[in-house]
Motif scaffolding. Structure first.
Motif, mmCIF file in Angstrom:
data_model
loop_
_atom_site.group_PDB
_atom_site.id
_atom_site.type_symbol
_atom_site.label_atom_id
_atom_site.label_comp_id
_atom_site.label_asym_id
_atom_site.label_seq_id
_atom_site.Cartn_x
_atom_site.Cartn_y
_atom_site.Cartn_z
ATOM 1 N N LYS A 1 0.835 -1.199 0.000
ATOM 2 C CA LYS A 1 0.000 0.000 0.000
ATOM 3 C C LYS A 1 0.872 1.253 0.000
ATOM 4 C CE LYS A 1 -3.758 2.486 0.517
ATOM 5 N NZ LYS A 1 -4.726 2.666 -0.585
ATOM 6 N N LEU A 2 1.915 1.233 0.813
ATOM 7 C CA LEU A 2 2.785 2.400 0.958
ATOM 8 C C LEU A 2 3.634 2.654 -0.287
ATOM 9 C CD1 LEU A 2 3.936 4.582 2.903
ATOM 10 C CD2 LEU A 2 5.644 2.898 3.602
ATOM 11 N N GLU A 3 4.192 1.590 -0.838
ATOM 12 C CA GLU A 3 5.160 1.749 -1.929
ATOM 13 C C GLU A 3 4.543 1.616 -3.324
ATOM 14 O OE1 GLU A 3 8.371 2.598 -1.656
ATOM 15 O OE2 GLU A 3 8.079 2.807 0.506
ATOM 16 N N LEU A 4 3.509 0.787 -3.467
ATOM 17 C CA LEU A 4 2.920 0.529 -4.779
ATOM 18 C C LEU A 4 1.539 1.127 -4.935
ATOM 19 C CD1 LEU A 4 3.950 -3.221 -5.224
ATOM 20 C CD2 LEU A 4 5.247 -1.164 -5.816
ATOM 21 N N GLY A 5 0.951 1.591 -3.829
ATOM 22 C CA GLY A 5 -0.349 2.236 -3.902
ATOM 23 C C GLY A 5 -1.523 1.288 -3.829
ATOM 24 N N ASN A 6 -1.261 -0.016 -3.671
ATOM 25 C CA ASN A 6 -2.347 -1.005 -3.637
ATOM 26 C C ASN A 6 -1.916 -2.169 -2.744
ATOM 27 O OD1 ASN A 6 -4.388 -2.856 -4.088
ATOM 28 N ND2 ASN A 6 -4.501 -2.451 -6.286
ATOM 29 N N SER A 7 -2.644 -2.367 -1.638
ATOM 30 C CA SER A 7 -2.254 -3.415 -0.677
ATOM 31 C C SER A 7 -2.331 -4.814 -1.268
ATOM 32 C CB SER A 7 -3.145 -3.322 0.571
ATOM 33 O OG SER A 7 -4.515 -3.490 0.215
ATOM 34 N N SER A 8 -3.189 -4.989 -2.275
ATOM 35 C CA SER A 8 -3.339 -6.324 -2.883
ATOM 36 C C SER A 8 -2.129 -6.724 -3.722
ATOM 37 C CB SER A 8 -4.612 -6.376 -3.742
ATOM 38 O OG SER A 8 -4.524 -5.470 -4.822
ATOM 39 N N ASP A 9 -1.194 -5.809 -3.926
ATOM 40 C CA ASP A 9 0.020 -6.132 -4.683
ATOM 41 C C ASP A 9 1.079 -6.807 -3.811
ATOM 42 O OD1 ASP A 9 -0.834 -5.293 -7.145
ATOM 43 O OD2 ASP A 9 -0.076 -3.251 -6.923
ATOM 44 N N TRP A 10 0.720 -7.179 -2.564
ATOM 45 C CA TRP A 10 1.712 -7.786 -1.670
ATOM 46 C C TRP A 10 2.286 -9.081 -2.240
ATOM 47 C CZ3 TRP A 10 1.274 -12.699 0.233
ATOM 48 C CH2 TRP A 10 0.015 -13.303 0.187
ATOM 49 N N GLN A 11 1.456 -9.812 -3.047
ATOM 50 C CA GLN A 11 1.938 -11.073 -3.618
ATOM 51 C C GLN A 11 3.083 -10.849 -4.602
ATOM 52 O OE1 GLN A 11 -1.426 -13.158 -5.230
ATOM 53 N NE2 GLN A 11 -2.276 -13.657 -3.226
ATOM 54 N N ARG A 12 3.034 -9.719 -5.297
ATOM 55 C CA ARG A 12 4.136 -9.402 -6.242
ATOM 56 C C ARG A 12 5.444 -9.223 -5.470
ATOM 57 N NH1 ARG A 12 2.427 -4.228 -9.276
ATOM 58 N NH2 ARG A 12 4.413 -4.606 -10.329
ATOM 59 N N ILE A 13 5.343 -8.556 -4.323
ATOM 60 C CA ILE A 13 6.545 -8.367 -3.501
ATOM 61 C C ILE A 13 7.031 -9.717 -2.968
ATOM 62 C CG2 ILE A 13 7.480 -7.232 -1.449
ATOM 63 C CD1 ILE A 13 5.404 -5.035 -1.807
ATOM 64 N N TYR A 14 6.085 -10.533 -2.536
ATOM 65 C CA TYR A 14 6.453 -11.831 -1.975
ATOM 66 C C TYR A 14 7.157 -12.712 -3.000
ATOM 67 C CZ TYR A 14 6.045 -16.405 0.251
ATOM 68 O OH TYR A 14 6.328 -17.636 0.788
ATOM 69 N N GLN A 15 6.631 -12.737 -4.238
ATOM 70 C CA GLN A 15 7.223 -13.579 -5.286
ATOM 71 C C GLN A 15 8.666 -13.171 -5.577
ATOM 72 O OE1 GLN A 15 5.942 -16.342 -6.543
ATOM 73 N NE2 GLN A 15 4.129 -16.045 -5.236
ATOM 74 N N LEU A 16 8.957 -11.874 -5.464
ATOM 75 C CA LEU A 16 10.319 -11.402 -5.726
ATOM 76 C C LEU A 16 11.261 -11.662 -4.555
ATOM 77 C CD1 LEU A 16 9.644 -7.916 -7.407
ATOM 78 C CD2 LEU A 16 10.568 -9.948 -8.508
ATOM 79 N N ASN A 17 10.711 -11.918 -3.364
ATOM 80 C CA ASN A 17 11.551 -11.991 -2.165
ATOM 81 C C ASN A 17 11.342 -13.282 -1.363
ATOM 82 O OD1 ASN A 17 12.730 -9.026 -1.928
ATOM 83 N ND2 ASN A 17 10.575 -8.831 -2.521
ATOM 84 N N LYS A 18 10.886 -14.342 -2.037
ATOM 85 C CA LYS A 18 10.617 -15.621 -1.348
ATOM 86 C C LYS A 18 11.856 -16.137 -0.608
ATOM 87 C CE LYS A 18 6.796 -18.265 -3.238
ATOM 88 N NZ LYS A 18 6.407 -19.460 -4.011
ATOM 89 N N GLN A 19 13.022 -16.024 -1.225
ATOM 90 C CA GLN A 19 14.231 -16.564 -0.606
ATOM 91 C C GLN A 19 14.605 -15.803 0.657
ATOM 92 O OE1 GLN A 19 17.277 -16.635 -3.608
ATOM 93 N NE2 GLN A 19 16.483 -18.488 -4.584
ATOM 94 N N VAL A 20 14.239 -14.509 0.698
ATOM 95 C CA VAL A 20 14.555 -13.691 1.871
ATOM 96 C C VAL A 20 13.528 -13.918 2.969
ATOM 97 C CG1 VAL A 20 14.819 -11.321 2.730
ATOM 98 C CG2 VAL A 20 15.707 -11.940 0.472
ATOM 99 N N ILE A 21 12.231 -13.933 2.599
ATOM 100 C CA ILE A 21 11.150 -14.021 3.581
ATOM 101 C C ILE A 21 10.956 -15.446 4.079
ATOM 102 C CG2 ILE A 21 8.674 -13.650 3.944
ATOM 103 C CD1 ILE A 21 8.834 -11.463 1.777
ATOM 104 N N GLY A 22 11.064 -16.422 3.179
ATOM 105 C CA GLY A 22 10.805 -17.806 3.540
ATOM 106 C C GLY A 22 9.425 -18.240 3.096
ATOM 107 N N SER A 23 8.997 -19.402 3.577
ATOM 108 C CA SER A 23 7.730 -19.986 3.112
ATOM 109 C C SER A 23 6.505 -19.270 3.678
ATOM 110 C CB SER A 23 7.674 -21.473 3.469
ATOM 111 O OG SER A 23 7.790 -21.642 4.887
#
Length: 217
Positions: free
Chosen positions: A181-203
């Motif tokens: 929401k803060l960076e992309l303007g839409n909270s539902s875009d969280w999955q896009r962030i997750y897909q790019l950072n799976k190795q950092v965040i984990g399962s």
């Protein structure tokens, strides 16, 4: 000082009465582009065509106090207006000269307007606009295949306005939806962030840790 139009045959048309003022309009050309999330940006595209405009009149009777030349040089007002019509129909440029100044440029007659005033029979007042002409010049570009050179108009490369490698550092209390929401303007875009950072965040996408650096889409 004389105001003169010269055609391609060298024939001169001198305005019999000098205007009180001349306006020369110069503008810079811009190409405005809208880039999503960043707004509008202007890209310089070179100079626009200059416009020269002035107003005067064609007198029916010669008056040495304001007329150029002699009485024999004074054109009939209707004939003079027809001459301006001929100039406006030309597809080749005229040369516009103001003697005793630096104005000596190729132009097209863009428009003119006639006015007849009561109490001044025979006189014709006019406004005229000229647009400067310039030749489009091409540069030779070497061909990679046949060896022959081709012509192309110079183009200015566009600036790359895209931010590269933007990241976000996780703070206490953050969640992926909050960051989206803060960076992309839409909270539902969280999955896009997750897909790019799976190795950092984990399962578990909810298991964010303060200090983690996330790459943003």
């Amino acid at each position: 000082m004389e105001f003169v139009l010269v055609n391609g045959k060298g024939e001169r048309f001198t305005f019999p009465v000098n205007p009180e003022e001349v306006t020369i309009s110069r503008q810079k050309g811009y190409d405005t582009t809208t880039i999503l999330s960043y707004g509008e940006f202007d890209f310089a595209q070179g100079d626009k065509v200059k416009e020269i405009s002035f107003a005067s009149f064609f007198p029916k009777a010669f008056d040495a106090s304001y007329c150029q030349g002699s009485e024999q040089d004074l054109p009939d007002p209707q004939t003079a207006m027809n001459k301006l019509n001929e100039f406006m129909a030309l597809t080749t440029p005229l040369r516009f000269i103001i003697t005793e100044t630096a104005v000596n440029v190729p132009v097209f007659v863009a428009s003119h307007q006639s006015t007849f005033r009561g109490g001044e029979p025979g006189d014709v007042y006019f406004d005229i606009s000229l647009r400067t002409w310039r030749e489009m010049k091409a540069t030779k570009v070497a061909s990679s295949g046949s060896g022959q050179a081709s012509s192309a108009v110079n183009k200015t490369p566009r600036l790359d306005m895209k931010e590269k490698g933007k990241t976000y550092t996780v703070k206490p209390g953050d969640s992926l939806s909050k960051i989206a929401k803060l960076e992309l303007g839409n909270s539902s875009d969280w999955q896009r962030i997750y897909q790019l950072n799976k190795q950092v965040i984990g399962s578990n996408p909810n298991a964010l840790k303060p200090g983690q650096k996330l790459v943003l889409p």
